[in-house]
Design a protein around this motif. Sequence first.
Motif, PDB file in Angstrom:
ATOM      1  N   GLY A  33       0.810  -1.228   0.000  1.00 50.82           N
ATOM      2  CA  GLY A  33       0.000   0.000   0.000  1.00 50.82           C
ATOM      3  C   GLY A  33       0.831   1.260   0.000  1.00 50.82           C
ATOM      4  N   TRP A  34       2.126   1.106  -0.070  1.00 51.53           N
ATOM      5  CA  TRP A  34       3.054   2.257   0.004  1.00 51.53           C
ATOM      6  C   TRP A  34       2.750   3.291  -1.058  1.00 51.53           C
ATOM      7  CZ3 TRP A  34       6.766   4.349   2.939  1.00 51.53           C
ATOM      8  CH2 TRP A  34       7.696   5.214   2.338  1.00 51.53           C
ATOM      9  N   ILE A  35       2.542   2.851  -2.293  1.00 50.29           N
ATOM     10  CA  ILE A  35       2.389   3.803  -3.399  1.00 50.29           C
ATOM     11  C   ILE A  35       1.038   4.512  -3.344  1.00 50.29           C
ATOM     12  CG2 ILE A  35       3.966   2.558  -4.902  1.00 50.29           C
ATOM     13  CD1 ILE A  35       1.550   1.328  -6.307  1.00 50.29           C
ATOM     14  N   HIS A  64      -1.719  13.852   5.308  1.00 52.14           N
ATOM     15  CA  HIS A  64      -1.395  13.066   4.129  1.00 52.14           C
ATOM     16  C   HIS A  64       0.121  12.885   4.035  1.00 52.14           C
ATOM     17  CE1 HIS A  64      -5.468  14.504   3.085  1.00 52.14           C
ATOM     18  NE2 HIS A  64      -5.546  13.335   2.444  1.00 52.14           N
ATOM     19  N   VAL A  65       0.503  11.714   3.556  1.00 47.25           N
ATOM     20  CA  VAL A  65       1.906  11.348   3.422  1.00 47.25           C
ATOM     21  C   VAL A  65       2.177  10.969   1.963  1.00 47.25           C
ATOM     22  CG1 VAL A  65       3.722   9.766   4.126  1.00 47.25           C
ATOM     23  CG2 VAL A  65       2.046  10.574   5.804  1.00 47.25           C
ATOM     24  N   THR A  66       3.227  11.538   1.400  1.00 49.50           N
ATOM     25  CA  THR A  66       3.651  11.186   0.037  1.00 49.50           C
ATOM     26  C   THR A  66       4.953  10.411   0.131  1.00 49.50           C
ATOM     27  OG1 THR A  66       2.627  13.181  -0.875  1.00 49.50           O
ATOM     28  CG2 THR A  66       4.278  12.068  -2.232  1.00 49.50           C
ATOM     29  N   PRO A  67       4.984   9.166  -0.316  1.00 42.07           N
ATOM     30  CA  PRO A  67       6.185   8.340  -0.155  1.00 42.07           C
ATOM     31  C   PRO A  67       7.323   8.788  -1.064  1.00 42.07           C
ATOM     32  CG  PRO A  67       4.528   7.171  -1.425  1.00 42.07           C
ATOM     33  CD  PRO A  67       3.876   8.433  -0.960  1.00 42.07           C
ATOM     34  N   GLY A  68       8.506   8.354  -0.701  1.00 45.68           N
ATOM     35  CA  GLY A  68       9.716   8.659  -1.438  1.00 45.68           C
ATOM     36  C   GLY A  68      10.903   8.598  -0.517  1.00 45.68           C
ATOM     37  N   ALA A  99       6.367  19.010   6.066  1.00 40.90           N
ATOM     38  CA  ALA A  99       7.759  18.643   6.316  1.00 40.90           C
ATOM     39  C   ALA A  99       8.147  17.467   5.438  1.00 40.90           C
ATOM     40  CB  ALA A  99       7.971  18.304   7.783  1.00 40.90           C
ATOM     41  N   GLU A 100       9.449  17.301   5.252  1.00 39.59           N
ATOM     42  CA  GLU A 100       9.987  16.144   4.558  1.00 39.59           C
ATOM     43  C   GLU A 100      10.922  15.411   5.511  1.00 39.59           C
ATOM     44  OE1 GLU A 100      11.756  17.124   0.844  1.00 39.59           O
ATOM     45  OE2 GLU A 100       9.983  18.180   0.083  1.00 39.59           O
TER      46      GLU A 100
END
Length: 636
Positions: A33-35, A64-68, A99-100
């Motif tokens: 489910g990461w993507i 919300h979280v954006t993966p990378g 934040a990143e």
Amino acid sequence: MPDGQKKRRGVGFWVLWGGVGAVALLAASGGAGWIFLNKIDLGGFVARRATAALGRTVQVGSLHVTPGRWLKVDMTKVRLANIPGGTGPDMVRVGHLAAEVNVSSLLHGPMLVRHVAISDVYVMVERTPEHLPNWRFGKQADTGAKVEPHPAATGLDDRSHYPTALDVTVQNGEVIYRTAHGSEFRTTLKTVSLQTDGADKPVHLAVDGAYNDTPVTMSATLQPFSVLRQTNTPYGIDMEAKSGDLTITFKGTATDPINADGIKGAVTANSPTSHPMMQIAGLPAQQDIAMQMSGQFEHDGNVWSVTQGKGMVKDNPMTITLMRLVEGGRGEPDHVTADIAFSKLNLNEFLRGQKTSASSDTDIPLTVDRAPDPLVDAKLSVKQLSYNALTFSNVALAVSVTPGAVAVEMLGLDYMGATLKASGKIEAADKGAAHVGAAVNVSGVDIEKLRRALGFGPIPLRGRIDMQMRADATQKTLNAAVRSADVAAAVSMTGGSLEKKVIGLASADLAMLFNKPTGLTPVSCLLGVVSSRGGVGQALPLRIRTGSGTVAANARFDLNRKWFDLTFGTQASTTGRFALDIPVRVSGSFSSPKVRPASWSADGRAMMAQTERLNTLPAAVKQFAQKNACYQVIGK
């Protein structure tokens, strides 16, 4: 620093960084489910976890979280509830946080973040009227208003896992500290920026905001985050703050930098007008007072202090041995201790805002707070002090401020070669006035210098006199108290001299027809009882014993009109066989009195004796009078 800023790791750390860490770990464990993670709103999940951890309701509008490689986190409408009885429903509100987070730092630590942007921040730090602090959570909240142990004793200040933030920006923030008594201290943050090139590189901090609506900017260079994470190592701080023409610098260390505690270092302050400083303190600034100060600053727990201080206040050099503030505990006021010395101090410049002449009317209000905060214990010394047209030297003052009273434990000064020592108390009275009671001892007053200061013409007495007195007055200002005081005093001389012609004149000695006496005769003792009210009074009885005879006198005076009326004569048993002992009266203005014979009635002689007046003197004044040899002569 208010108690509310001692939250150990801080609300910001647990709510914001804790939330980021929880979300990041959840994302890392999401597998397939990461993507799709950025499609999921995790606000409710994080809010529930934070609520359970803090024991207080936490709301997150969205997360919300954006993966990378760098995990992007975006949060909105974060709210942390206040405690019951708090001023408002929320302790913390954050409108938006982005934040990143470096994903690999979540596994190996410490956490590494960048591009942190926070906006619309509100923080209310307060104690309720029951003295409950709102910055405690979970089990800590159950301790109520008890004194919180120092973090060194609990391990709560462990900094080893603090994240490295490469760049942070905060916009539109407000931090309020509210005491249990309802006083508010408001810090407005227009912009805050923090930047570093790495965990081992210096950190640069800049703040643009206001304190109690007074604009303030601050820039600081801090040691790297790698040093911050060394819990037992003092953390280096080099800071400069400005507000208008006020500049404050600090260079030193903090053993607990997150909570602004354990601070120690060199501080300087410089302001050509002192207006910004007065505004920050919430005090009126009625005139320009240039100020420069430097010293060693320390803050440890509830204790704030400045030592080894030097400076200048409106051209008055000063040395600060100690200035210390101890924050009060539950329901208790703060306590200030000060020990300050001036080489010279012109009070006229402070009280009137300009240099004054002999006709000036500088005055000091007698204001006494029935519930002062802070309490004060202060020592002040001044080598040269100017007040109105008077100049004193070697001034030493020890004073304390307690509920309803200002106690002058010791006041000492030199004036015209004489030494004054006094003690007393100023107590709150009705209608904004204060009652002043003082015991004063004056020694070594040169009669010649005194009569010139009072505007008297030449007098036939030489030498120095001592005086013990008690003064009481109820007024609103110092000058009014001096003018209206009730005074009981004893005046004494155990040496000196009197012109021989006075004895001859007072005794009406017929021998003076053939041989007028010249020169001086030694005074073996002089004693007088003086009482006055509002500058109007009398000296009665008064005795001067010499080898040529004993003079008895009484006098009335009015210092406001500079007028007096003196009647004196010799005691028959002490003069020669040709003496008629006819009294003499001297009356009129201080500068040009008239001299003429006076009647010496039985009532007049009885008034001259007045031995009972010695028994009505205040105890300390009477004991002083009893040491004089003329004490036994009065009444004979």
